[in-house]
Design a protein around this motif. Structure first.
Motif, mmCIF file in Angstrom:
data_model
loop_
_atom_site.group_PDB
_atom_site.id
_atom_site.type_symbol
_atom_site.label_atom_id
_atom_site.label_comp_id
_atom_site.label_asym_id
_atom_site.label_seq_id
_atom_site.Cartn_x
_atom_site.Cartn_y
_atom_site.Cartn_z
ATOM 1 N N VAL A 190 9.100 7.663 -0.248
ATOM 2 C CA VAL A 190 7.748 7.826 0.285
ATOM 3 C C VAL A 190 6.859 8.419 -0.794
ATOM 4 C CG1 VAL A 190 6.350 8.974 2.044
ATOM 5 C CG2 VAL A 190 8.639 8.172 2.618
ATOM 6 N N ASP A 191 5.707 7.791 -1.030
ATOM 7 C CA ASP A 191 4.750 8.306 -2.011
ATOM 8 C C ASP A 191 3.447 7.538 -1.858
ATOM 9 O OD1 ASP A 191 3.543 8.685 -4.942
ATOM 10 O OD2 ASP A 191 5.115 10.178 -4.662
ATOM 11 N N THR A 192 2.348 8.134 -2.317
ATOM 12 C CA THR A 192 1.081 7.398 -2.294
ATOM 13 C C THR A 192 1.086 6.274 -3.329
ATOM 14 O OG1 THR A 192 0.171 9.076 -3.788
ATOM 15 C CG2 THR A 192 -0.345 9.284 -1.440
ATOM 16 N N ASP A 193 1.926 6.394 -4.362
ATOM 17 C CA ASP A 193 2.084 5.355 -5.383
ATOM 18 C C ASP A 193 3.284 4.485 -4.993
ATOM 19 O OD1 ASP A 193 1.708 5.276 -8.927
ATOM 20 O OD2 ASP A 193 2.898 3.892 -7.720
ATOM 21 N N THR A 228 0.506 5.457 7.180
ATOM 22 C CA THR A 228 -0.760 5.676 7.877
ATOM 23 C C THR A 228 -1.732 4.580 7.511
ATOM 24 O OG1 THR A 228 -1.342 7.163 6.063
ATOM 25 C CG2 THR A 228 -0.528 8.179 8.071
ATOM 26 N N GLU A 229 -2.906 4.596 8.144
ATOM 27 C CA GLU A 229 -3.907 3.571 7.885
ATOM 28 C C GLU A 229 -4.783 3.969 6.700
ATOM 29 O OE1 GLU A 229 -4.368 2.366 12.604
ATOM 30 O OE2 GLU A 229 -6.032 3.273 11.517
ATOM 31 N N GLY A 230 -5.486 2.979 6.141
ATOM 32 C CA GLY A 230 -6.436 3.251 5.084
ATOM 33 C C GLY A 230 -5.913 2.914 3.702
ATOM 34 N N ILE A 231 -6.834 2.809 2.726
ATOM 35 C CA ILE A 231 -6.434 2.430 1.367
ATOM 36 C C ILE A 231 -5.687 3.540 0.656
ATOM 37 C CG2 ILE A 231 -8.354 0.789 1.099
ATOM 38 C CD1 ILE A 231 -9.829 2.905 -0.514
ATOM 39 N N ASP A 232 -5.789 4.781 1.162
ATOM 40 C CA ASP A 232 -5.065 5.891 0.538
ATOM 41 C C ASP A 232 -3.800 6.235 1.341
ATOM 42 O OD1 ASP A 232 -7.114 8.671 1.796
ATOM 43 O OD2 ASP A 232 -6.286 6.903 2.787
ATOM 44 N N ASP A 259 1.842 11.574 7.749
ATOM 45 C CA ASP A 259 2.023 11.864 6.319
ATOM 46 C C ASP A 259 2.982 13.030 6.125
ATOM 47 O OD1 ASP A 259 -1.453 11.236 5.493
ATOM 48 O OD2 ASP A 259 0.284 9.920 5.296
ATOM 49 N N ILE A 260 2.758 14.103 6.904
ATOM 50 C CA ILE A 260 3.574 15.312 6.758
ATOM 51 C C ILE A 260 5.024 15.033 7.118
ATOM 52 C CG2 ILE A 260 3.942 17.651 7.641
ATOM 53 C CD1 ILE A 260 0.900 17.810 8.071
#
Length: 544
Positions: free
Chosen positions: A505-508, A467-471, A386-387
């Protein structure tokens, strides 16, 4: 110019051959940053560009020569076709380096002689002798390449190479330009050149002339061919970071270096590369060019040191060497997992960044920490990947003609997908547009096009999770093709490309998609601006 007999010199051509990848155009400041990182990697030679290609390319090579070509730095090379104008321009660019090199080439295969050069073999030999001697007047370090050597008559190669050595060439580079040969064949070609080129073998044994290899990956054999050439006596390998380059790419620097490192018991050879800088360099080149590294890529891929199968995990817990032939840390891949979250402080964040290879100034650190805090509020914890994605997205950007301010979308199975986008221009003025589309991303892109108003076609849109996961953080890559006036000419083949890559790159995912599209448009606009500047320069030169 002799080197130790057990050292393989690494000649990096990322900034020349690598930049010829469709859509991978780099601006001068990006080239300089990559060149600085290549110097940290400790490559022996940086081929900084093709100075005769354009005034911009010449200035970029000159800037690299001035900035990175220090006495304790790498050799700085400029490529030139075998003609006086190209060679003069190459020297004009590389002369600023403490250790300059002119790299000149001419094709030697019958198909190139007949259809491209329209020259006889005798004319090619004469041109080789004349142009190497011409380059030698400027520079003691002259490299010569017989283009398409992999498909050339070996007996003719011996004649051409002998002429080059007689004229003063100190490096003979043997290119498999179209990736045609197989390892046994290419190794035999190198051995035959050393053995049969008149007067060459004693010079090679004394280190007065270096045999180099330049392999392409059209059949997936570039690294294998390069290693076969090294085994046969070559002591320089021309390669690129991540293996980028024309068509299927070039020999991958990280793969050939680590093959020599891990299998020194077989090759009995070494390089001068600081292997701990490999991953950092790979990531920088990927971010600047927009070319994603495939997950299963050897050495630097996301899965290169990942283990999921139960048997593999059990073996790794018992002894790392059961399923790993090298340590991740050897190539700079972060092994430790310092868990960072919304309660972490600035000091811990800075230390983790430095462990990951990012050295930011105060302003960059403040911005990265602000973005980290925003991300940490959306996730339970923030991983190293993420970083690296977050900071990479912040640092590796083209000139921002337009900057994304906000995105708002309305979507769903009972709503018409609608997007409202606000962009900020270079003067700080904001413009907002609303559009509808077949989906939220399409609506978002239509709104962006309404503001930017530059002709382009979307060729590719891809999404992957960092990365893995829903977030997980989303990583979006787009490829666009520009309209008239946005083309980049390949000076060797004459082919034209107007394809540009953007990443966001963004969570959205919608926001990441907008970032990627705006970045690609900024690259397109920068290319158009550069093209217009070259037209003005040429007009001024004509007037003068």
């Amino acid at each position: 110019m002799s080197i130790e007999s057990d050292v393989v010199r690494i000649f990096d051509t990322t900034l020349r051959d690598g930049e010829q990848s469709p859509g991978a155009t780099l601006h001068t400041h990006e080239k300089i940053e990559i060149a600085k990182q290549l110097a940290r990697l400790n490559v022996d030679v940086i081929e900084a560009g093709f100075p005769a290609a354009s005034p911009g390319d010449l200035e970029a090579v000159a800037a690299i020569a001035r900035t990175v070509g220090t006495p304790d730095g790498p050799i700085i090379a400029g490529l030139a076709r075998a003609n006086r104008d190209d060679i003069s321009k190459a020297w004009e660019a590389v002369r600023h380096a403490a250790k300059p090199r002119i790299h000149t080439f001419i094709a030697t295969s019958d198909i190139h002689l007949q259809y491209k050069l329209r020259m006889t073999r005798e004319e090619v030999v004469a041109t080789t002798r004349e142009m190497v001697a011409f380059a030698k007047q400027f520079c003691d370090d002259v490299e010569f390449s017989p283009e398409d050597a992999g498909r050339s008559d070996p007996r003719f190669l011996y004649e051409v190479l002998a002429a080059a050595v007689e004229a003063g060439a100190t490096t003979l580079n043997i290119p498999d330009t179209v990736g045609y040969t197989v390892p046994e064949e290419f190794g035999a070609l190198i051995a035959g050149i050393i053995e049969n080129t008149p007067g060459l073998k004693p010079k090679v044994e004394r280190g007065e002339v270096i045999i180099s290899v330049h392999t392409h990956n059209d059949l997936g054999l570039a690294v294998a061919n390069a290693l076969a050439g090294v085994k046969a006596g070559a002591r320089q390998v021309e390669c690129t970071i991540n293996g980028i380059g024309e068509r299927a790419g070039n020999c991958s620097l990280e793969e050939v270096v680590m093959a020599l490192y891990v299998r020194r018991d077989y090759f009995n050879l070494r390089t001068n590369i600081v292997t701990q800088e490999i991953y950092r360099t790979s990531d920088m080149v990927s971010r600047y060019t927009g070319i994603v590294v495939q997950p299963n890529k050897a050495i630097v891929g996301a899965n290169a040191f990942a283990h999921e199968a139960g048997i593999h995990q059990d073996g790794m817990l018992k002894h790392k060497r059961t399923y790993e032939i090298m340590d991740a840390a050897t190539v700079g891949v972060p092994e430790s997992r310092l868990v960072l979250g919304k309660h972490s402080g600035r000091h811990a964040f800075r230390v983790r960044l430095e462990q990951l290879g990012f050295h930011l100034n105060k302003e960059q650190l403040n911005e990265a920490f602000r973005r980290f805090k925003e991300l940490a509020d959306k996730k339970k914890y923030v991983t190293d990947a993420d970083i690296m994605a977050l900071v990479g997205d912040q640092l590796y950007q083209p000139k921002e003609t337009w900057q994304l301010v906000r995105v708002q979308v309305l979507a769903g199975n009972s709503n018409i997908p609608t997007a409202t986008v606000t962009l900020r221009d270079e003067e700080g003025r904001e413009q907002t547009a609303t559009a509808i589309g077949t989906g939220p991303v399409d609506a978002c892109y239509r709104a962006i096009r309404e503001i930017v108003r530059v002709p382009n076609n979307l060729l590719e849109y891809s999404v992957q999770s960092v990365t893995e996961g829903i977030d997980a953080v989303g990583d979006v890559t787009v490829r666009i093709r520009g309209g008239e006036g946005s083309e980049r000419v390949n000076p060797q083949t004459g082919s034209r490309s107007s394809v540009y890559i953007g990443r966001g790159v963004d969570t959205d995912i919608i926001v990441a998609s907008a970032k990627a599209y705006v970045q690609a448009l900024n690259k397109l606009l920068a290319a158009q601006s550069d093209a217009q500047a070259e037209v003005v320069i040429k007009a001024e030169e004509t007037t003068a």
